[in-house]
Design a protein around this motif. Structure first.
Motif, PDB file in Angstrom:
ATOM      1  N   LEU A  56       0.839  -1.184   0.000  1.00 26.64           N
ATOM      2  CA  LEU A  56       0.000   0.000   0.000  1.00 26.64           C
ATOM      3  C   LEU A  56       0.885   1.249   0.000  1.00 26.64           C
ATOM      4  CD1 LEU A  56      -2.695  -1.039   2.634  1.00 26.64           C
ATOM      5  CD2 LEU A  56      -2.796  -1.274   0.150  1.00 26.64           C
ATOM      6  N   PRO A  57       0.317   2.414  -0.268  1.00 28.46           N
ATOM      7  CA  PRO A  57       1.133   3.626  -0.273  1.00 28.46           C
ATOM      8  C   PRO A  57       1.897   3.879   1.024  1.00 28.46           C
ATOM      9  CG  PRO A  57      -0.975   4.049  -1.320  1.00 28.46           C
ATOM     10  CD  PRO A  57      -1.053   2.671  -0.753  1.00 28.46           C
ATOM     11  N   SER A  73     -10.417  -4.980  -5.416  1.00 29.07           N
ATOM     12  CA  SER A  73     -10.211  -6.131  -4.541  1.00 29.07           C
ATOM     13  C   SER A  73     -10.475  -5.770  -3.092  1.00 29.07           C
ATOM     14  CB  SER A  73      -8.789  -6.671  -4.687  1.00 29.07           C
ATOM     15  OG  SER A  73      -7.824  -5.689  -4.328  1.00 29.07           O
ATOM     16  N   ILE A  74     -10.710  -6.800  -2.291  1.00 28.16           N
ATOM     17  CA  ILE A  74     -10.822  -6.670  -0.846  1.00 28.16           C
ATOM     18  C   ILE A  74      -9.745  -7.552  -0.249  1.00 28.16           C
ATOM     19  CG2 ILE A  74     -12.267  -7.028   1.184  1.00 28.16           C
ATOM     20  CD1 ILE A  74     -13.949  -6.753  -2.141  1.00 28.16           C
ATOM     21  N   LEU A  87      -9.103  -4.810   7.268  1.00 20.95           N
ATOM     22  CA  LEU A  87      -9.813  -5.324   6.098  1.00 20.95           C
ATOM     23  C   LEU A  87     -10.170  -4.115   5.250  1.00 20.95           C
ATOM     24  CD1 LEU A  87     -11.117  -7.823   4.710  1.00 20.95           C
ATOM     25  CD2 LEU A  87     -13.228  -7.227   5.909  1.00 20.95           C
ATOM     26  N   VAL A  88      -9.638  -4.061   4.029  1.00 21.73           N
ATOM     27  CA  VAL A  88      -9.776  -2.862   3.211  1.00 21.73           C
ATOM     28  C   VAL A  88     -10.284  -3.207   1.821  1.00 21.73           C
ATOM     29  CG1 VAL A  88      -7.935  -1.650   4.454  1.00 21.73           C
ATOM     30  CG2 VAL A  88      -7.381  -2.942   2.382  1.00 21.73           C
ATOM     31  N   VAL A  89     -10.973  -2.245   1.208  1.00 19.45           N
ATOM     32  CA  VAL A  89     -11.362  -2.310  -0.192  1.00 19.45           C
ATOM     33  C   VAL A  89     -10.380  -1.442  -0.972  1.00 19.45           C
ATOM     34  CG1 VAL A  89     -13.176  -1.884  -1.890  1.00 19.45           C
ATOM     35  CG2 VAL A  89     -13.785  -2.573   0.445  1.00 19.45           C
ATOM     36  N   ARG A  90      -9.812  -2.003  -2.027  1.00 18.79           N
ATOM     37  CA  ARG A  90      -8.835  -1.280  -2.856  1.00 18.79           C
ATOM     38  C   ARG A  90      -9.379  -1.205  -4.270  1.00 18.79           C
ATOM     39  NH1 ARG A  90      -2.376  -2.857  -3.041  1.00 18.79           N
ATOM     40  NH2 ARG A  90      -1.627  -0.866  -3.877  1.00 18.79           N
ATOM     41  N   ASP A  91      -9.677   0.009  -4.734  1.00 16.90           N
ATOM     42  CA  ASP A  91     -10.266   0.128  -6.064  1.00 16.90           C
ATOM     43  C   ASP A  91      -9.191   0.255  -7.137  1.00 16.90           C
ATOM     44  OD1 ASP A  91      -9.403   2.785  -6.246  1.00 16.90           O
ATOM     45  OD2 ASP A  91     -11.355   3.623  -5.713  1.00 16.90           O
ATOM     46  N   LYS A  95      -7.386   3.764  -4.460  1.00 20.76           N
ATOM     47  CA  LYS A  95      -8.042   4.317  -3.285  1.00 20.76           C
ATOM     48  C   LYS A  95      -8.396   3.210  -2.299  1.00 20.76           C
ATOM     49  CE  LYS A  95     -10.103   8.204  -5.792  1.00 20.76           C
ATOM     50  NZ  LYS A  95     -11.377   8.848  -6.208  1.00 20.76           N
ATOM     51  N   LEU A  96      -8.279   3.514  -1.013  1.00 25.30           N
ATOM     52  CA  LEU A  96      -8.521   2.530   0.030  1.00 25.30           C
ATOM     53  C   LEU A  96      -9.710   2.936   0.885  1.00 25.30           C
ATOM     54  CD1 LEU A  96      -4.907   1.826   1.341  1.00 25.30           C
ATOM     55  CD2 LEU A  96      -6.236   0.453  -0.270  1.00 25.30           C
ATOM     56  N   LEU A  97     -10.492   1.928   1.282  1.00 26.28           N
ATOM     57  CA  LEU A  97     -11.572   2.125   2.227  1.00 26.28           C
ATOM     58  C   LEU A  97     -11.444   1.055   3.295  1.00 26.28           C
ATOM     59  CD1 LEU A  97     -14.230   3.596   2.989  1.00 26.28           C
ATOM     60  CD2 LEU A  97     -15.426   1.849   1.638  1.00 26.28           C
ATOM     61  N   GLU A  98     -11.253   1.462   4.522  1.00 26.43           N
ATOM     62  CA  GLU A  98     -11.097   0.509   5.622  1.00 26.43           C
ATOM     63  C   GLU A  98     -12.464   0.102   6.148  1.00 26.43           C
ATOM     64  OE1 GLU A  98      -9.813   1.166  10.073  1.00 26.43           O
ATOM     65  OE2 GLU A  98      -8.016   1.157   8.775  1.00 26.43           O
TER      66      GLU A  98
END
Length: 358
Positions: A56-57, A73-74, A87-91, A95-98
């Motif tokens: 990740l960045p 992906s998740i 647990l994150v969503v990566r588009d 971009k990341l969403l925790e």
């Protein structure tokens, strides 16, 4: 790893070892008639593909567990300070969403990810206790536990370990003695229903289940959980059988000591050889999307890199396609195949959405 998985790898490993010894002494035997793989780009030019950096960045390692498409992906990652696992969503844009986080002391807390529309489902293990969770993939505030009444959940590294069907989330747990519990809960949570069946069963595409999860010979029977109808599957000595609802995969050793992979319908019809040689099944699931058999082939470089050729056999036309000449960490879920290229210090995960192949 299940006993079936260990036996399959033992059989395949024995074949590879025998073949390698024969090649050293006599040269590689000719295998006339074996299909030559076709290049991915030329065979499926319009298939959706993607790549995901391993970090990740913030520099933390990222491990995808489910792809929603070739680029989204998740997965899991440590926090930047290494105190939590996320647990994150990566588009596709990075971009990341925790969605969730737990203390890093818990080993592999997120498992068996699956989705239904925009809703994600997973198993969360904290302090040795398993719980079933869900969330809208776009809104972390919706994350909630559906139930902790999950029994002794059994996972077989299959896309069907946790599945959604008929408005319920479904899984298997081990019961008393030689018994399997088929458990389910409503998508909104609530009371868990439990039915029991003698033997060690795993879920296939709903409403089917396959037995023999801990057997050296693998599956011998498919069971319809709605009607209780059964189908006896192809099984023989010195073979390992695994089945989906539509196809059974039969792995054996040929007379030259090489692995042979056949496919047939569960009733034994339409049996055909897929491939033989220094090959193995690359994933647990059989003939995914009822069309693609995913295969790993050992090459002369495999001992050096630890990677293998990644091949896909298309049952619709019997074409064999070379997806990657040097693949590691091969995984599959819900129509998307992914693998790593590179070495342990620097690698990229590549993805192929099999659902986009015409």
């Amino acid at each position: 790893m299940s006993r079936r998985g260990r036996f399959a790898r033992m059989v395949i490993g024995l074949g590879v070892a025998l073949a390698a010894g024969a090649a050293l002494l006599f040269g590689s035997p000719a295998q006339s008639g074996e299909p030559q793989p076709l290049p991915l780009a030329a065979t499926w030019p319009n298939a959706a593909r993607g790549s995901v950096p391993s970090k990740l960045p913030d520099g933390s390692e990222y491990s995808p567990a489910l792809f929603l498409d070739a680029k989204t992906s998740i997965g899991t990652a440590q926090s930047a300070d290494s105190t939590t696992l996320r647990l994150v969503v990566r588009d596709g844009d990075g971009k990341l969403l925790e969605l969730r986080k737990v203390p890093a002391e818990h080993h592999a807390p997120f498992a068996a990810l699956t989705s239904s529309g925009d809703t994600l489902f997973w198993v969360e293990s904290v302090s040795g206790k398993q719980q079933l969770w869900s969330a809208d993939r776009r809104d972390p505030k919706t994350a909630r536990m559906l139930t902790a009444d999950v029994g002794a959940m059994q996972f077989y590294d299959s896309e069907h370990d946790l599945l959604v069907a008929d408005g319920r989330v479904r899984w298997v747990s081990s019961g008393t003695g030689d018994e399997t519990e088929f458990r389910s809960v409503a998508l909104t949570g609530g009371a868990v229903t439990v039915t029991k069946q003698k033997g060690t069963w795993g879920l296939a595409a709903w409403p089917w289940a396959a037995d023999g999860q801990h057997s050296a010979r693998g599956a011998t029977t498919l069971l319809n959980l709605q009607t209780n109808a059964t189908v006896r599957t192809p099984s023989a000595d010195r073979t390992v059988t695994a089945c989906s609802a539509v196809w059974c995969q039969i792995v054996s050793i040929n007379q030259d000591g090489y692995s042979r992979i056949d496919l047939a319908h569960p009733d034994g019809s339409a049996r055909r050889k897929v491939i033989e040689g220094n090959v193995a099944t690359a994933i647990t699931d059989v003939a995914v999307l009822d069309r693609f058999e995913v295969i790993a082939k050992t090459t002369t470089q495999s001992d050096l890199t630890g990677n293998q050729q990644l091949l896909v056999h298309d049952l619709s036309n019997r074409h064999l396609v070379l997806v990657s000449p040097d693949a590691g960490n091969i995984s599959y879920r819900a129509g998307v195949l992914w693998w790593s290229t590179g070495d342990q210090s620097s690698f990229v995960r590549n993805s192929l959405d099999l659902r986009t192949i015409p």
